[in-house]
Design an enzyme around this catalytic site. Structure first.
Site, PDB file in Angstrom:
ATOM      1  CB  SER A 130      -0.892  -0.007   1.239  1.00  0.00           C
ATOM      2  OG  SER A 130      -1.447   1.267   1.457  1.00  0.00           O
ATOM      3  CE1 TYR A 184      -5.919   5.212  -2.470  1.00  0.00           C
ATOM      4  CE2 TYR A 184      -4.490   4.955  -0.574  1.00  0.00           C
ATOM      5  CZ  TYR A 184      -5.661   4.667  -1.234  1.00  0.00           C
ATOM      6  OH  TYR A 184      -6.579   3.829  -0.668  1.00  0.00           O
ATOM      7  CB  THR A 222      -6.137   2.950  -5.452  1.00  0.00           C
ATOM      8  OG1 THR A 222      -5.427   1.751  -5.138  1.00  0.00           O
ATOM      9  CG2 THR A 222      -7.485   2.931  -4.770  1.00  0.00           C
ATOM     10  CE  LYS A 263      -7.436  -2.504  -4.388  1.00  0.00           C
ATOM     11  NZ  LYS A 263      -7.931  -1.510  -3.451  1.00  0.00           N
ATOM     12  CG  HIS A 295     -11.045   1.182  -1.226  1.00  0.00           C
ATOM     13  ND1 HIS A 295     -10.195   1.969  -1.958  1.00  0.00           N
ATOM     14  CD2 HIS A 295     -10.492   1.120   0.019  1.00  0.00           C
ATOM     15  CE1 HIS A 295      -9.201   2.386  -1.180  1.00  0.00           C
ATOM     16  NE2 HIS A 295      -9.362   1.866   0.024  1.00  0.00           N
TER      17      HIS A 295
END
Ligand code: FMN
Ligand SMILES: CCCCCCC(=O)C(=O)O
Length: 415
Positions: free
Chosen positions: A158, A181, A207, A280, A304
Site C-alpha cells: 500500500s 495513490y 487506486t 483498481k 475498496h
C-alpha cells in the site's frame, strides 16, 4: 481502554488551555504509538494462548484479531462506509452463488499454479494493498511481504504503508506490486513510483476509487488517529487540524489525496514509469472499456472492501459484465468479500484471473504475525484445491462459468 485513555487526554487538553494545542498533534501521534505498544504487550499472552489452539478457517482469524486489537484499530480494519450495506453484500453475494459440480473426473492431481503479468504464483490468490499494517502487528508490511514470499504469491504494497519501500524490498524476495495513490503533491507520488521501480516492484496498481475518503463512521466515532506513515518519511509532513473532531485519517486524506485525478492522468503515470499499470476500483463495463483504451495492463474489479461509496454492488456481482466488456484484452482481477476457497473458485468461474485478499490477511497478521498471513493464504489455497477436486476441475483452465449458478442465471432461466 484506548478510547477512555484518549478521552482522558482530550480532557487534559481542555484543562491545560490553548498554549498546548500546538503540540497536540505530536502528542496524539506519541499517544497512539504508546497505545499500540501497550496493546501489543498486553495481548501477547492472549496471542500465545491461541497459538496452540487450531484455527480452521479465515473467520476464526477475524475473531482472534478482534480479541487482540484495540477497538480503534479493529474498527478501522473491519469497518466499511456509512451503513455498511456493501460491506455485508460483498460477503453475502458470494453465498448466493451455488455450484454445478461435474462428477467422475480424474482429480488425482489438482494444479493451482497461475501466472499474473508473466509472474508465476502458487495459486491465484494475492495479497491486496492494505494501509497502516503496523497497527495490526509491529512488523507490519515486512511480515506480510515475508509471508507472500513463503507462499510464493504477490504482495501489493500500500501507498499508505507504515514501513518504507526499502524495508519491504530488502526483507525478502516476494514478487511485489506497488499500489499508488495520487496526491495533490504529485512529486510525492512521482518519487514513490520511482523508488518502487528502483527497488524491484513489478507493477503499479493505481487506486482510482478514492478521490476522497469514504465516510467511515466507526473511525469518526473512535476519532481514529493514523500512525506515522513511514513510507512518506522525508517526503511530506501533514499538519492535521487540531480543532477538527472526528477521524484524523479523514482529515489526513482530505489534505493529501488529489480529487482532480482523472483518466488523462493515466497518461501522466505512463510517462513516469516503465512498469505495467493495473487500475483498481473498476465497477462498470464502461470504465473497464476506458481502462483498456488508455492502455492499462490489467483491471481490478473492486469497491475498496466497501470502504468508499456505500450501496455500490458487491464486486462479485459486477464481475461478469466487466469480463464481457474487457473481452480478454487484459487480465481482470477481483477483490472484496472473499473469505473461503469456494469464493475464490466462484470468482475464477466468472472470469477473474486471480483474486486479492484484504481483511483476512490483516486479521492473520494481527493474530499471528507473518505466520498468520501465511496460514490465511494456505487455508484459502487448500480450500480452493478441495473445491476444484469436488467440482471436477484439475486445473484452473478447467474452471468455467458452467460450474456455478448465479442470480443472473436464475433470472435468465425465468425469461
Ligand atoms: C484496513 C484496510 C486498508 C486498506 N488500504 C488500502 C490502501 O491503502 N490502498 C488500496 O488501494 N486499497 C486499500 N484497501 C482496500 C483493499 O485493497 C481491498 O480492495 C479490500 O480490502 C478487499 O476487500 P476484503 O477486505 O473484503 O478482502 C484497504 C482495505 C482495508 C480493509
Ligand atoms: C491518505 C489516505 C489514507 C487511506 C488509508 C488506506 C485506505 O485506503 C483505507 O481504505 O483505509
Amino acid at each position: 481502554m484506548v478510547t477512555s485513555n484518549y478521552l482522558r487526554l482530550r480532557y487534559w487538553f481542555l484543562l491545560t488551555g490553548p498554549e498546548f494545542l500546538c503540540c497536540k498533534n505530536y502528542l496524539l501521534q506519541e499517544f497512539s504509538r504508546i497505545c499500540r505498544l501497550r496493546a501489543y504487550v498486553t495481548n501477547y499472552r492472549l496471542r500465545k494462548k491461541h497459538m496452540t489452539a487450531e484455527l480452521v478457517n479465515v473467520m476464526e482469524f477475524q475473531e482472534l484479531a478482534k480479541k487482540v486489537l484495540p477497538k480503534m484499530y479493529y474498527d478501522y480494519f473491519s469497518g466499511g462506509a456509512e451503513d455498511e450495506h456493501t460491506l455485508r453484500e460483498n460477503v453475502e453475494a458470494f453465498r448466493r452463488i451455488t455450484f454445478q459440480p461435474r462428477i467422475l473426473v480424474d482429480v488425482s492431481n489438482v494444479n493451482l499454479s497461475s501466472t499474473i503479468l508473466g509472474y508465476n504464483i502458487s495459486a491465484p490468490i494475492i495479497i491486496a494493498p492494505t494501509g497502516m499494517l503496523k497497527l495490526a502487528h509491529p512488523e507490519g508490511e515486512v511480515a506480510t511481504a515475508r509471508a507472500a514470499a513463503l507462499c510464493n504469491t504477490i504482495m501489493v504494497m500500500s501507498f499508505s504503508s507504515t514501513c518504507t519501500i526499502e524495508e519491504v524490498a530488502s526483507s525478502c524476495n516476494a514478487i511485489r506490486f506497488f499500489q499508488l495513490y495520487v496526491y495533490r503533491r504529485r512529486d510525492v507520488s512521482y518519487q514513490l513510483v520511482q523508488r518502487a521501480e528502483r527497488y524491484g516492484f513489478k507493477a503499479i496498481v493505481l487506486t482510482a476509487d478514492t478521490p476522497r475518503l469514504g465516510r467511515r463512521e466507526r473511525d469518526i466515532k473512535n476519532k481514529m488517529v493514523p500512525p506515522p506513515l513511514k513510507i512518506l518519511e522525508g517526503l511530506l509532513s501533514v499538519e492535521l487540524d487540531p480543532e477538527k473532531g472526528g477521524s484524523k485519517l479523514e482529515n489526513f486524506a482530505a489534505k493529501t489525496m488529489d480529487p482532480s485525478l482523472n483518466w488523462k492522468d493515466v497518461e501522466w503515470l505512463k510517462s513516469i514509469t516503465n512498469l505495467p499499470i493495473l487500475i483498481k476500483g473498476v465497477l462498470t463495463a464502461e470504465d473497464a472499456r476506458k481502462a483498456v483504451e488508455v492502455g492499462v495492463a490489467g483491471i481490478i474489479v473492486s469497491n475498496h472492501g466497501a470502504r468508499q461509496l456505500d450501496y455500490v454492488p458487491a464486486s462479485i456481482s459486477v464481475l461478469e459484465e466487466v469480463v464481457e466488456a474487457v473481452n480478454g484484452e487484459v487480465p481482470v482481477l477481483l477483490d472484496g468479500g472473499i473469505r473461503r476457497g469456494t469464493d475464490v473458485f466462484k470468482a475464477l468461474a466468472l472470469g477473474a484471473q486471480a483474486v486479492l485478499i484484504g481483511r483476512p490477511m490483516v486479521y492473520g497478521l494481527a493474530a499471528k504475525g507473518e505466520y498468520g498471513v501465511r496460514r490465511v493464504t494456505e487455508m484459502l489455497r487448500d480450500e480452493l484445491e478441495l473445491t476444484m477436486a469436488l467440482t471436477g476441475c484439475s486445473s484452473l483452465e478447467d474452471i468455467t462459468m458452467s460450474h456455478v449458478r448465479t442470480e443472473r442465471d436464475r433470472l435468465r432461466s425465468l425469461l
